[in-house]
Design an enzyme around this catalytic site. Structure first.
Site, PDB file in Angstrom:
ATOM      1  N   ASP A   1      32.313  35.760  54.754  1.00  0.00           N
ATOM      2  CA  ASP A   1      31.269  36.584  55.353  1.00  0.00           C
ATOM      3  C   ASP A   1      31.331  36.429  56.878  1.00  0.00           C
ATOM      4  O   ASP A   1      32.407  36.574  57.452  1.00  0.00           O
ATOM      5  CB  ASP A   1      29.906  36.220  54.765  1.00  0.00           C
ATOM      6  CG  ASP A   1      28.872  37.313  54.995  1.00  0.00           C
ATOM      7  OD1 ASP A   1      29.212  38.492  54.772  1.00  0.00           O
ATOM      8  OD2 ASP A   1      27.744  37.003  55.389  1.00  0.00           O
TER       9      ASP A   1
ATOM     10  N   ASP B   1      36.459  36.349  51.413  1.00  0.00           N
ATOM     11  CA  ASP B   1      36.204  35.968  52.799  1.00  0.00           C
ATOM     12  C   ASP B   1      34.995  35.037  52.869  1.00  0.00           C
ATOM     13  O   ASP B   1      34.329  34.794  51.861  1.00  0.00           O
ATOM     14  CB  ASP B   1      35.926  37.222  53.638  1.00  0.00           C
ATOM     15  CG  ASP B   1      34.744  38.007  53.080  1.00  0.00           C
ATOM     16  OD1 ASP B   1      33.603  37.678  53.423  1.00  0.00           O
ATOM     17  OD2 ASP B   1      34.964  38.934  52.258  1.00  0.00           O
TER      18      ASP B   1
END
Length: 292
Positions: A213, A211
């Site tokens: 974040d 991802d």
């Protein structure tokens, strides 16, 4: 002396098994620091003796701050392990380090609270190991080469920020880490890297990006469901990289394996018997040198 194991793999989130590991023996090891995260599975992978340990335990039962890291590394050292590859899920702080990519970080920033035991020493023994370069350069290069050979998109270098967790960080924290020039954020590299250095083990990380974040405007903020969904693809690639690494592994004579030569402060004759016993696999080489 324990029989040599050329490589240990620490499986992170979603990476609980190592397919292809043959002739597996499961070892439950008692240590002065308690039980490791799980039984250590030792077998043969691509002609090499390899140990595998699920960092969070099978079934993902341990929070990052609950992982018995000292027990894990004491146990690996006692088995004769020389090199450790940690596979970890991370969030990216850089646009070009996209979900699905792999990264071999070369630096660390510690944002944990200091509650995680991060040293084997104390209680009669003092050591201050060098930690300017927290990852083994030779093992990093081999992991990157293996990633390239299996067709993975892998990046060389970057600072990994270790946060306490278990909650993911805020958007402000994510932006702060980006302003520092950091590349990745995760929850487990500290104290792993410190303990590996004290145990004179070569340690490198294969960080699997799941991802962006919390900073990326075009992406949803990270949550556990997103991470675990994306992990399936990352784990498959990571396993192939580990297999290739095992096949081509070289045991370089790097400085990691002599870190206590300059780090151990307490003379051998001043180390109490209890401490010698507690730290037997950690101190074996260094005490053998001093007593020779």
């Amino acid at each position: 002396m324990a029989e040599s194991i050329e490589l240990a793999v620490l499986g992170g989130s979603g990476f609980y098994e190592m397919p292809g590991l043959l002739g597996v023996k499961e070892l439950a090891i008692d240590t002065p620091f308690g039980q490791p995260s799980d039984a250590i599975r030792v077998g043969e992978l691509e002609g090499r003796r390899v140990a595998f340990l699920a960092r969070h335990g099978r079934g993902h039962r341990l929070l990052p701050s609950e992982i018995p890291q000292r027990a894990n590394f004491w146990a690996l050292k006692s088995l004769g392990v020389r090199q450790v590859l940690a596979v970890s899920a991370v969030g990216s702080l850089r646009e070009e380090y996209a979900p699905g990519h792999l990264v071999a970080p070369d630096q660390l920033i510690d944002r944990t609270r200091g509650d995680r035991p991060a040293t084997f020493f104390g209680e009669g023994v003092v050591a201050h190991v060098s930690f300017a370069e927290p990852f083994c350069g030779a093992l990093r290069e081999q992991a990157l080469a293996a990633a390239g050979e299996v067709g993975a998109k892998a990046h060389d270098g970057g600072a990994y920020v270790t946060i306490e967790g278990p909650a993911f960080g805020t958007r402000a924290e994510s932006e702060l880490y980006r302003s520092w020039g950091a590349s990745l954020v995760g929850m487990t590299a500290i104290p792993e890297a410190k303990l590996a250095r004290e145990a004179e083990l070569c340690y490198a990380m294969l960080a699997a990006v799941t991802d962006y974040d919390a900073w990326h405007e075009a992406e949803e903020a990270v949550d556990a469901t997103t991470v675990m969904t994306r992990l399936a693809e990352n784990v498959d690639v990571s396993r192939r990289v580990v297999g290739r690494l095992a096949a081509a592994l070289e045991d370089d004579d790097c400085d990691c394996v002599r870190s206590l030569d300059a780090g151990l402060v307490t003379p051998a004759k001043a180390i109490p018997a209890e401490a010698r016993e507690r730290l037997a696999p950690i101190l074996a080489r260094r005490l053998g040198v001093e007593n020779a």
